[in-house]
Design a protein around this motif. Structure first.
Motif, short mmCIF file in Angstrom:
data_model
loop_
_atom_site.label_atom_id
_atom_site.label_comp_id
_atom_site.label_asym_id
_atom_site.label_seq_id
_atom_site.Cartn_x
_atom_site.Cartn_y
_atom_site.Cartn_z
N ARG A 294 9.93 2.85 -17.58
CA ARG A 294 8.55 2.80 -17.06
C ARG A 294 8.36 3.85 -15.97
O ARG A 294 7.32 4.50 -15.90
CB ARG A 294 8.28 1.39 -16.52
N LEU A 295 9.37 3.99 -15.11
CA LEU A 295 9.28 4.97 -14.03
C LEU A 295 9.11 6.38 -14.56
O LEU A 295 8.39 7.20 -13.98
CB LEU A 295 10.54 4.91 -13.17
N ASP A 296 9.78 6.64 -15.67
CA ASP A 296 9.67 7.97 -16.28
C ASP A 296 8.23 8.29 -16.64
O ASP A 296 7.84 9.46 -16.69
CB ASP A 296 10.54 8.05 -17.55
N ALA A 297 7.46 7.23 -16.93
CA ALA A 297 6.08 7.45 -17.36
C ALA A 297 5.11 7.48 -16.18
O ALA A 297 3.91 7.66 -16.36
CB ALA A 297 5.68 6.34 -18.34
N LEU A 298 5.63 7.27 -14.96
CA LEU A 298 4.75 7.18 -13.79
C LEU A 298 5.05 8.24 -12.74
O LEU A 298 6.20 8.66 -12.61
CB LEU A 298 4.94 5.81 -13.11
N ASP A 299 4.02 8.60 -11.99
CA ASP A 299 4.24 9.43 -10.80
C ASP A 299 4.25 8.51 -9.60
O ASP A 299 3.51 7.53 -9.58
CB ASP A 299 3.06 10.41 -10.61
N GLY A 300 5.02 8.83 -8.60
CA GLY A 300 4.98 8.05 -7.36
C GLY A 300 6.02 6.95 -7.32
O GLY A 300 6.79 6.76 -8.25
N ASN A 301 5.98 6.23 -6.19
CA ASN A 301 7.00 5.21 -5.96
C ASN A 301 6.59 3.86 -6.54
O ASN A 301 5.41 3.57 -6.71
CB ASN A 301 7.22 5.04 -4.46
N VAL A 302 7.62 3.06 -6.79
CA VAL A 302 7.37 1.75 -7.39
C VAL A 302 7.94 0.66 -6.49
O VAL A 302 9.05 0.78 -5.98
CB VAL A 302 8.02 1.66 -8.79
N LEU A 303 7.16 -0.36 -6.30
CA LEU A 303 7.63 -1.53 -5.57
C LEU A 303 7.96 -2.62 -6.60
O LEU A 303 7.08 -3.05 -7.34
CB LEU A 303 6.54 -2.04 -4.62
N MET A 304 9.23 -3.00 -6.67
CA MET A 304 9.61 -4.07 -7.60
C MET A 304 9.56 -5.39 -6.85
O MET A 304 10.24 -5.57 -5.84
CB MET A 304 11.05 -3.86 -8.09
N ILE A 305 8.77 -6.31 -7.35
CA ILE A 305 8.60 -7.60 -6.69
C ILE A 305 9.45 -8.62 -7.44
O ILE A 305 9.38 -8.71 -8.67
CB ILE A 305 7.11 -7.98 -6.73
N THR A 306 10.26 -9.36 -6.71
CA THR A 306 11.10 -10.36 -7.37
C THR A 306 10.81 -11.75 -6.79
O THR A 306 10.18 -11.87 -5.73
CB THR A 306 12.61 -10.09 -7.18
N GLY A 307 11.29 -12.74 -7.49
CA GLY A 307 11.06 -14.12 -7.05
C GLY A 307 12.20 -14.67 -6.21
O GLY A 307 12.33 -15.89 -6.09
N VAL A 308 13.01 -13.81 -5.64
CA VAL A 308 14.14 -14.30 -4.83
C VAL A 308 13.62 -15.18 -3.70
O VAL A 308 12.65 -14.84 -3.02
CB VAL A 308 14.94 -13.13 -4.23
N PRO B 203 0.80 -1.23 0.00
CA PRO B 203 0.00 0.00 0.00
C PRO B 203 0.83 1.28 0.00
O PRO B 203 0.32 2.34 -0.34
CB PRO B 203 -0.81 -0.11 1.31
N THR B 204 2.09 1.22 0.40
CA THR B 204 2.89 2.45 0.41
C THR B 204 3.52 2.74 -0.95
O THR B 204 4.29 3.67 -1.09
CB THR B 204 4.02 2.36 1.48
N HIS B 205 3.21 1.90 -1.91
CA HIS B 205 3.73 2.14 -3.27
C HIS B 205 2.56 2.15 -4.25
O HIS B 205 1.78 1.20 -4.30
CB HIS B 205 4.73 1.03 -3.66
N ASP B 206 2.49 3.22 -5.02
CA ASP B 206 1.37 3.35 -5.98
C ASP B 206 1.45 2.29 -7.07
O ASP B 206 0.43 1.79 -7.54
CB ASP B 206 1.41 4.73 -6.66
N HIS B 207 2.66 2.03 -7.49
CA HIS B 207 2.82 1.15 -8.65
C HIS B 207 3.67 -0.06 -8.27
O HIS B 207 4.64 0.08 -7.53
CB HIS B 207 3.49 1.92 -9.79
N TRP B 208 3.30 -1.18 -8.82
CA TRP B 208 4.11 -2.38 -8.61
C TRP B 208 4.64 -2.87 -9.94
O TRP B 208 3.97 -2.79 -10.98
CB TRP B 208 3.28 -3.52 -8.02
#
Ligand code: SF4
Length: 407
Positions: free
Chosen positions: A149-163, A33-38
């Protein structure tokens, strides 16, 4: 949103590993919830495929509030095991049907595995001193795609990985960048470490590995049993588990990566695939590993520094007589052999009505030939160095010289 669907958390539907799923959900609920975009870095392998399908399922059933946007970045090295590449294509269709954007991320033409090696002449990577591939064909293209992609978005991004760190996850504070621990996927750990530092995205991106604590058996159960069920999304993930060895996967726990990965001692992923009758027509792919080994180890196929400058003085640097790039003849020979391997697989595929493979397409082949015709060498090499099998005096790191013994 389909709130009427059964979830992983209901009575008879509870999974034996519901604790693992609970932890995943808690971490997503804490950080999501603290990240607008995933964004989701997906390699098509088992861990990131499990991550992707579980997260989408949790959103579908209303356990997880959806972000403003979810972008899936599929890392396509062009050297994927065919069953995994085919499963990934099916899953991309399923994502598209849900309206989830999926971007296919590839290295630029000149930096792709085979073009870099055969066109530019850089020898195959190795474990000890020269692992150029993971960053170049997986991590950097992913970082660039995310930055765009970030350039096209406002706000923070959460990158989810399969680690996934398997059973030691909770104890381990550090996420290693290893290629093979507990069958982990090559590249995933790198995403986790490297992405937040990428120039341009610093401060706006955080990474999360919500399956960090999962055991490998959790992953198999999810991919093979649950994810394919309509109530969990009906995902085309069974083929991924099959590619890793079906029922024997728990024991094999194979890591996968590029076909013929020069860093792996055995091509376990490919051997597992070939055990299945429907994929046995891909047996010629075994030849890739042999070609890569030959390119590294056959001194007649590589150039070598003499250790001397043009004026006869000792060259600087520690490894004065280091081995270097692949000769044009070696590159062209490898190119023909790789094309023949691909051709043999595809001839059988057509006969059997099975999917064809594509590890070296006409554009890549043409670029390799073009680079060779243009006399391309890696930086620091001119092409006039002798081949590494040329007899010469030995010059050591301290500058001492052992003259060539003549019998
Ligand atoms: S799987 Fe092997 S060849 Fe492919 S990027 Fe990883 S280490 Fe390099």
């Amino acid at each position: 949103m389909k709130p009427f669907q059964p979830t992983l958390f209901e009575g008879s539907k509870r999974l034996v590993y519901d604790e693992a799923v609970d932890l995943t959900l808690q971490s997503m609920q804490a950080y999501g919830p603290t990240h607008d975009h995933w964004g989701l870095a997906w390699s098509g392998g088992k861990d990131s495929s499990a991550t992707l399908t579980l997260i989408v399922h949790l959103i579908d059933v209303g356990r997880l509030a959806p972000p403003k946007s979810l972008t899936v970045f599929y890392a396509d090295t062009r050297q994927e095991l065919p069953p995994l590449a085919i499963a990934a294509a099916s899953m991309m269709e399923q994502l598209a049907a849900r309206g989830i954007a999926c971007e296919v991320v590839r290295a630029p033409l000149d930096k792709r595995f085979l073009v870099y090696m055969l066109g530019r002449g850089v020898p195959p990577p190795n474990n000890r001193t020269f692992r150029w591939c993971t960053r170049q064909i997986k991590v950097d293209p992913m970082a660039d795609a995310i930055e765009a992609r970030l350039d096209a978005l406002d706000g923070n991004v959460l990158m989810i990985t399969g680690v996934r760190e398997g059973e030691s996850a909770i104890r381990d504070e550090r996420i290693r960048m290893s290629c093979g621990k507990d069958g982990a996927e090559c590249g995933q750990g790198w995403y986790q470490e490297v992405l937040p530092q990428s120039k341009g995205v610093r401060g706006r991106i955080a990474t999360l590995a919500p399956l960090l604590h999962w055991r490998v058996c959790n992953v198999w159960d999810w991919l093979r049993i649950y994810a394919p069920m309509p109530e969990y999304g009906g995902w085309a993930t069974a083929a991924i588990a099959d590619a890793y060895g079906g029922d024997e996967a728990n024991e094999i726990n194979a890591r996968t990566g590029c076909i013929g990965c020069p860093l792996a001692s055995q091509d376990l992923g490919l051997e597992t695939v070939l055990k299945s009758a429907v994929w046995s027509y891909l047996a010629p792919l075994r030849g890739l590993k042999l070609i890569y080994r030959e390119l590294r180890e056959d001194d007649s196929k590589r150039l070598k520094k003499t250790g001397l400058e043009e004026d006869g003085t000792l060259s600087s640097g520690k490894n004065k007589q280091r081995k270097g790039p692949l000769t044009f003849a070696a590159r062209l020979d490898a190119l023909e052999r790789i094309l023949a391997i691909q051709g043999a697989c595809n001839a059988s595929a057509r006969e059997l009505g099975r999917p064809e493979i594509d590890i070296l397409n006409p554009e890549e082949e043409a670029r390799i030939r073009e680079l060779i015709a243009a006399g391309t060498w890696p930086n620091g090499w001119d092409g006039d160095e002798p081949t590494a099998d040329t007899p010469m005096d030995s010059i050591f790191r301290d500058g001492s010289v052992q003259p060539l013994l003549v019998w």
